[in-house]
Design a protein around this motif. Structure first.
Motif, PDB file in Angstrom:
ATOM      1  N   ALA A 116       0.829  -1.199   0.000  1.00 36.76           N
ATOM      2  CA  ALA A 116       0.000   0.000   0.000  1.00 36.76           C
ATOM      3  C   ALA A 116       0.863   1.248   0.000  1.00 36.76           C
ATOM      4  O   ALA A 116       1.889   1.307   0.673  1.00 36.76           O
ATOM      5  N   VAL A 117       0.425   2.253  -0.763  1.00 40.78           N
ATOM      6  CA  VAL A 117       1.098   3.548  -0.813  1.00 40.78           C
ATOM      7  C   VAL A 117       0.042   4.634  -0.642  1.00 40.78           C
ATOM      8  O   VAL A 117      -1.003   4.612  -1.316  1.00 40.78           O
ATOM      9  N   TYR A 118       0.300   5.579   0.261  1.00 42.55           N
ATOM     10  CA  TYR A 118      -0.572   6.735   0.446  1.00 42.55           C
ATOM     11  C   TYR A 118       0.207   7.975   0.033  1.00 42.55           C
ATOM     12  O   TYR A 118       1.265   8.267   0.598  1.00 42.55           O
ATOM     13  N   VAL A 119      -0.318   8.697  -0.941  1.00 41.99           N
ATOM     14  CA  VAL A 119       0.420   9.796  -1.552  1.00 41.99           C
ATOM     15  C   VAL A 119       0.375  11.061  -0.702  1.00 41.99           C
ATOM     16  O   VAL A 119       1.393  11.714  -0.498  1.00 41.99           O
ATOM     17  N   THR A 120      -0.798  11.438  -0.212  1.00 41.49           N
ATOM     18  CA  THR A 120      -0.869  12.618   0.649  1.00 41.49           C
ATOM     19  C   THR A 120      -0.905  12.188   2.105  1.00 41.49           C
ATOM     20  O   THR A 120      -1.211  11.032   2.430  1.00 41.49           O
ATOM     21  N   ALA A 121      -0.617  13.155   2.975  1.00 38.13           N
ATOM     22  CA  ALA A 121      -0.660  12.895   4.413  1.00 38.13           C
ATOM     23  C   ALA A 121      -2.085  12.912   4.949  1.00 38.13           C
ATOM     24  O   ALA A 121      -2.305  12.515   6.098  1.00 38.13           O
ATOM     25  N   GLY A 122      -3.041  13.397   4.140  1.00 39.36           N
ATOM     26  CA  GLY A 122      -4.408  13.510   4.638  1.00 39.36           C
ATOM     27  C   GLY A 122      -4.486  14.392   5.871  1.00 39.36           C
ATOM     28  O   GLY A 122      -5.334  14.199   6.738  1.00 39.36           O
ATOM     29  N   ASP A 123      -3.618  15.403   5.917  1.00 36.94           N
ATOM     30  CA  ASP A 123      -3.412  16.159   7.151  1.00 36.94           C
ATOM     31  C   ASP A 123      -4.420  17.275   7.389  1.00 36.94           C
ATOM     32  O   ASP A 123      -4.516  17.801   8.500  1.00 36.94           O
ATOM     33  N   ALA A 124      -5.164  17.679   6.335  1.00 32.83           N
ATOM     34  CA  ALA A 124      -6.152  18.759   6.458  1.00 32.83           C
ATOM     35  C   ALA A 124      -5.548  20.022   7.073  1.00 32.83           C
ATOM     36  O   ALA A 124      -6.226  20.765   7.775  1.00 32.83           O
ATOM     37  N   GLY A 125      -4.264  20.244   6.834  1.00 32.80           N
ATOM     38  CA  GLY A 125      -3.595  21.418   7.374  1.00 32.80           C
ATOM     39  C   GLY A 125      -3.333  21.360   8.865  1.00 32.80           C
ATOM     40  O   GLY A 125      -2.946  22.359   9.471  1.00 32.80           O
ATOM     41  N   LYS A 126      -3.512  20.174   9.466  1.00 29.38           N
ATOM     42  CA  LYS A 126      -3.410  20.042  10.917  1.00 29.38           C
ATOM     43  C   LYS A 126      -2.031  19.571  11.379  1.00 29.38           C
ATOM     44  O   LYS A 126      -1.808  19.434  12.576  1.00 29.38           O
ATOM     45  N   GLY A 127      -1.122  19.275  10.437  1.00 30.70           N
ATOM     46  CA  GLY A 127       0.243  18.957  10.832  1.00 30.70           C
ATOM     47  C   GLY A 127       0.566  17.479  10.899  1.00 30.70           C
ATOM     48  O   GLY A 127      -0.289  16.607  10.736  1.00 30.70           O
ATOM     49  N   ILE A 128       1.838  17.203  11.169  1.00 29.73           N
ATOM     50  CA  ILE A 128       2.368  15.847  11.123  1.00 29.73           C
ATOM     51  C   ILE A 128       1.793  14.966  12.225  1.00 29.73           C
ATOM     52  O   ILE A 128       1.611  13.758  12.041  1.00 29.73           O
ATOM     53  N   ASP A 129       1.484  15.531  13.382  1.00 32.37           N
ATOM     54  CA  ASP A 129       0.951  14.700  14.460  1.00 32.37           C
ATOM     55  C   ASP A 129      -0.382  14.088  14.073  1.00 32.37           C
ATOM     56  O   ASP A 129      -0.633  12.900  14.333  1.00 32.37           O
ATOM     57  N   TYR A 130      -1.242  14.870  13.446  1.00 30.09           N
ATOM     58  CA  TYR A 130      -2.530  14.328  12.989  1.00 30.09           C
ATOM     59  C   TYR A 130      -2.315  13.284  11.891  1.00 30.09           C
ATOM     60  O   TYR A 130      -2.965  12.230  11.884  1.00 30.09           O
ATOM     61  N   ALA A 131      -1.394  13.565  10.964  1.00 34.13           N
ATOM     62  CA  ALA A 131      -1.109  12.593   9.909  1.00 34.13           C
ATOM     63  C   ALA A 131      -0.635  11.272  10.504  1.00 34.13           C
ATOM     64  O   ALA A 131      -1.031  10.189  10.044  1.00 34.13           O
ATOM     65  N   ARG A 132       0.190  11.341  11.536  1.00 39.84           N
ATOM     66  CA  ARG A 132       0.685  10.105  12.155  1.00 39.84           C
ATOM     67  C   ARG A 132      -0.440   9.354  12.871  1.00 39.84           C
ATOM     68  O   ARG A 132      -0.406   8.121  12.966  1.00 39.84           O
TER      69      ARG A 132
END
Length: 350
Positions: A116-132
């Motif tokens: 599986a590969v996810y191209v965007t962080a899906g972060d909604a501008g909320k930063g790396i902590d939310y992406a993680r």
């Protein structure tokens, strides 16, 4: 009653009451404004979705994507060969469990290799902590699908393209892997978020942004680097089959998240460079799947919702404690009840 009929005392009392109303209104506006800021883009977006009954993505024209060259050497991303390898390339960490299940779970249970590969962080501008948090959620969802909860090894890989990805692999099951590029989320309006420079995949493809910087601070991607990276990852996986989002060129992309259709188009343009023919590709309907008949029901739906609920436990924006709560989420509940893969011939290309 007219003002001239009021006594001086009454007029003074009315003035005091009016001033109180103004102060209360100002306090309400201030509190409301602070609340919107505190919610953040993603949480506010979901609340808007829940009120309106579903998302209303923007439709933005997209330029044709120049196919990359084939990788010139063996990639550092190469993993051990597997059985019936499926390559999954998605815009966001949850696209697969929402739109491509139960097919994904069936592949994992059959013993197939899944990359599986996810191209965007899906972060909604909320930063790396939310992406993680989202990444932790998708690993937990994969654990549910494989029936084992265990540790996942994490490492960074610098590719031939110059890109840097992060890869997660279950310590006890190397036939599965999840790789993330962590590019900025483009948002429903295809305009990105202020925290990431108001730019996403749409701007990169259309030439409005020269490059995108991953939210983890990795090397920037221009469009040739991004297509070369996708081609390199596809070649490294040597998949028998590839699954991704519906591309922008398809009539089914109208009403979908702009990031979905961008990723579908990027994969569709990159796959032929590494010898992947149209017959080996499947494109999954995203948001517009809700307009199709329900085709996931009964025990299969129960299992699909449990995978999603497990993921959502780590995603504070869409968290749902019970299956019924998950299915009650406007948009999400409809998508979970459906899955619609399309072949190249079925895409209704424009």
């Amino acid at each position: 009653m007219h003002d001239e009929d009021l006594s001086g005392v009454e007029r003074e009392q009315d003035a005091v009451r009016a001033a109180r109303r103004i102060r209360a209104t100002r306090r309400g506006l201030l509190v409301g404004g602070l609340a919107l800021v505190a919610l953040g883009g993603g949480a506010l977006l979901v609340r808007q979705i829940r009120r309106s009954g579903g998302p209303a993505p923007a439709w933005t024209p997209l330029r044709a994507i120049t196919p990359p060259d084939a990788p010139a050497a063996l990639s550092p991303a190469v993993e051990a060969p597997g059985i019936d390898t499926a390559m999954m390339v998605w815009a966001h960490a949850d696209d697969d469990i929402i739109f491509a299940n139960p097919g994904l779970a069936d592949a994992i249970l059959s013993g197939a290799t899944v990359r599986a590969v996810y191209v965007t962080a899906g972060d909604a501008g909320k930063g790396i902590d939310y992406a993680r948090e989202r990444e932790a959620g998708i690993r937990a969802a994969y654990d549910v699908m494989r029936g084992v909860t265990g540790e996942w090894d994490e490492r960074e890989i610098t590719l031939l393209s110059g890109a840097r990805i992060t890869r997660f692999v279950p310590a006890d099951e190397p036939r599965l892997s999840i790789s993330v590029l962590r590019l900025p989320d483009g948002g429903l309006d295809a305009k990105g978020f202020a925290a990431t420079g108001n730019a996403g995949l749409t701007q990169l493809i259309n030439g409005d942004a020269a490059e995108l910087v991953p939210i983890d601070g990795g090397p920037a991607y221009d469009l040739p680097r991004l297509t070369a990276t996708l081609a390199e990852l596809l070649a490294a996986a040597a998949p028998r089959h590839v699954c991704t989002n519906v591309p922008h060129e398809s009539a089914y992309a109208h009403g979908d998240h702009p990031d979905h259709s961008c990723v579908g188009s990027l994969v569709r343009a990159s796959a032929p460079a590494v010898g992947l023919t149209a017959e080996r590709m499947s494109y999954y309907l995203g948001y517009p799947s809700q307009d199709q008949p329900v085709n996931v029901t009964g025990a299969v739906l129960d299992a699909k919702v449990e995978v999603y609920r497990t993921y959502a436990a780590d995603d504070p924006v869409v968290r749902c404690a019970e299956a019924s709560t998950c299915l009650a989420q406007p948009g999400f509940g409809e998508w979970l009840r459906r899955t619609y893969p399309k072949t190249e011939a079925e895409l209704r290309l424009s």
